[in-house]
Design a protein around this motif. Sequence first.
Motif, PDB file in Angstrom:
ATOM      1  N   ASP A  83       0.909  -0.862  -0.436  1.00 52.48           N
ATOM      2  CA  ASP A  83      -0.263   0.216   0.075  1.00 52.48           C
ATOM      3  C   ASP A  83       0.733   1.175  -0.225  1.00 52.48           C
ATOM      4  O   ASP A  83       0.328   2.485  -0.549  1.00 52.48           O
ATOM      5  N   ILE A  84       1.936   0.912   0.012  1.00 52.83           N
ATOM      6  CA  ILE A  84       2.803   2.394   0.426  1.00 52.83           C
ATOM      7  C   ILE A  84       3.953   2.263  -1.037  1.00 52.83           C
ATOM      8  O   ILE A  84       4.315   1.497  -1.126  1.00 52.83           O
ATOM      9  N   GLU A  85       3.993   3.392  -1.764  1.00 56.52           N
ATOM     10  CA  GLU A  85       5.103   3.649  -2.786  1.00 56.52           C
ATOM     11  C   GLU A  85       6.321   3.624  -2.400  1.00 56.52           C
ATOM     12  O   GLU A  85       6.775   3.896  -1.559  1.00 56.52           O
ATOM     13  N   GLY A  86       6.791   2.447  -3.084  1.00 61.90           N
ATOM     14  CA  GLY A  86       8.351   1.840  -2.706  1.00 61.90           C
ATOM     15  C   GLY A  86       8.862   1.370  -1.399  1.00 61.90           C
ATOM     16  O   GLY A  86       9.932   0.835  -1.229  1.00 61.90           O
ATOM     17  N   ALA A  87       7.801   1.138  -1.023  1.00 61.23           N
ATOM     18  CA  ALA A  87       7.864   0.318   0.603  1.00 61.23           C
ATOM     19  C   ALA A  87       8.170  -1.654  -0.081  1.00 61.23           C
ATOM     20  O   ALA A  87       8.067  -1.636  -1.158  1.00 61.23           O
ATOM     21  N   SER A  88       8.842  -2.043   0.956  1.00 60.60           N
ATOM     22  CA  SER A  88       9.061  -3.169   0.839  1.00 60.60           C
ATOM     23  C   SER A  88       9.538  -4.680   2.164  1.00 60.60           C
ATOM     24  O   SER A  88       8.932  -3.500   3.291  1.00 60.60           O
ATOM     25  N   ALA A  89       8.986  -5.612   2.378  1.00 63.46           N
ATOM     26  CA  ALA A  89       9.091  -6.197   3.481  1.00 63.46           C
ATOM     27  C   ALA A  89       9.997  -7.264   2.978  1.00 63.46           C
ATOM     28  O   ALA A  89      10.683  -7.950   2.885  1.00 63.46           O
TER      29      ALA A  89
END
Length: 276
Positions: A164-170
């Motif tokens: 849901d967050i642009e550019g985020a990763s897990a």
Amino acid sequence: MKKWYAVIGDPIAQSMSPAMHEEWFSDAGIDASYIPVHVREQDLSKAIESLKRLGCSGWNVTIPHKTAIIDLLDEIDTSARMMNAVNMVKVLEDGRLYGMNTDGHGFVRSLEEKYGTVGKGKNVLLIGAGGAAKGIAFALHEAGYGPIAITNRTLEKAELLSSDIEGASAIPLRDAEANLSNFGLIVQTTSVGMNFAKEGIPLQLMNVSAGTIVADIIYNPLRTEFLEQAESKGGLPLNGVGMFVHQGALSFEQWTGVYPNTKKMIRTITDQLGGI
């Protein structure tokens, strides 16, 4: 007629919000009051209708009503929609109820009040993937922080939030723990370490680099084991008092048009909680 505001929840007697807002009303010379209202889950709908009929101009929302209240409102902002939770309601001039969530933006205000914008341009690690993490991730991204990596005990939840967050990763907890030196801002959003909750820390901080800003949104205790370990490695600590104060200040501003003295309030609450 004198305006009045409230905070609703179950339980509510422990809330520090009434004293905080009453002091701000006094400082601003505003003739208004703020009271705690105990509302049980089964009484929420009736309570909201009563608040409207009795002329309440707005109220804060705490556990367990932050999600359930959404269906009783006429409109909510983007942050509340993102978090699926509301912590502040404003009664508009036409009587409609507008809900917001000021938690995430409150965190960013707290961060920048203490450390300026030195965290921008650095990798961010967010620990946890619950409601608080969602709001903080959204607000950090909106304010220009990141890229943001999200780690959580259940990786699937971190993956869902990161989508849901642009550019985020897990990333898995083990990988996050091994690579902490890559992050310039680390934010702990879980309840681990909170009074009456699970003791301990969500991950070990042996690999934190000196000068890294390390935040824990818990404010009771003021210095969690997580922050103590971070400080021992040269990390720059940030507890949850500032986030609590600024989320309230954002509510106060929405209601009155005045942004109160947050530095003074942070000192007051820190003293009340036994800090220095």
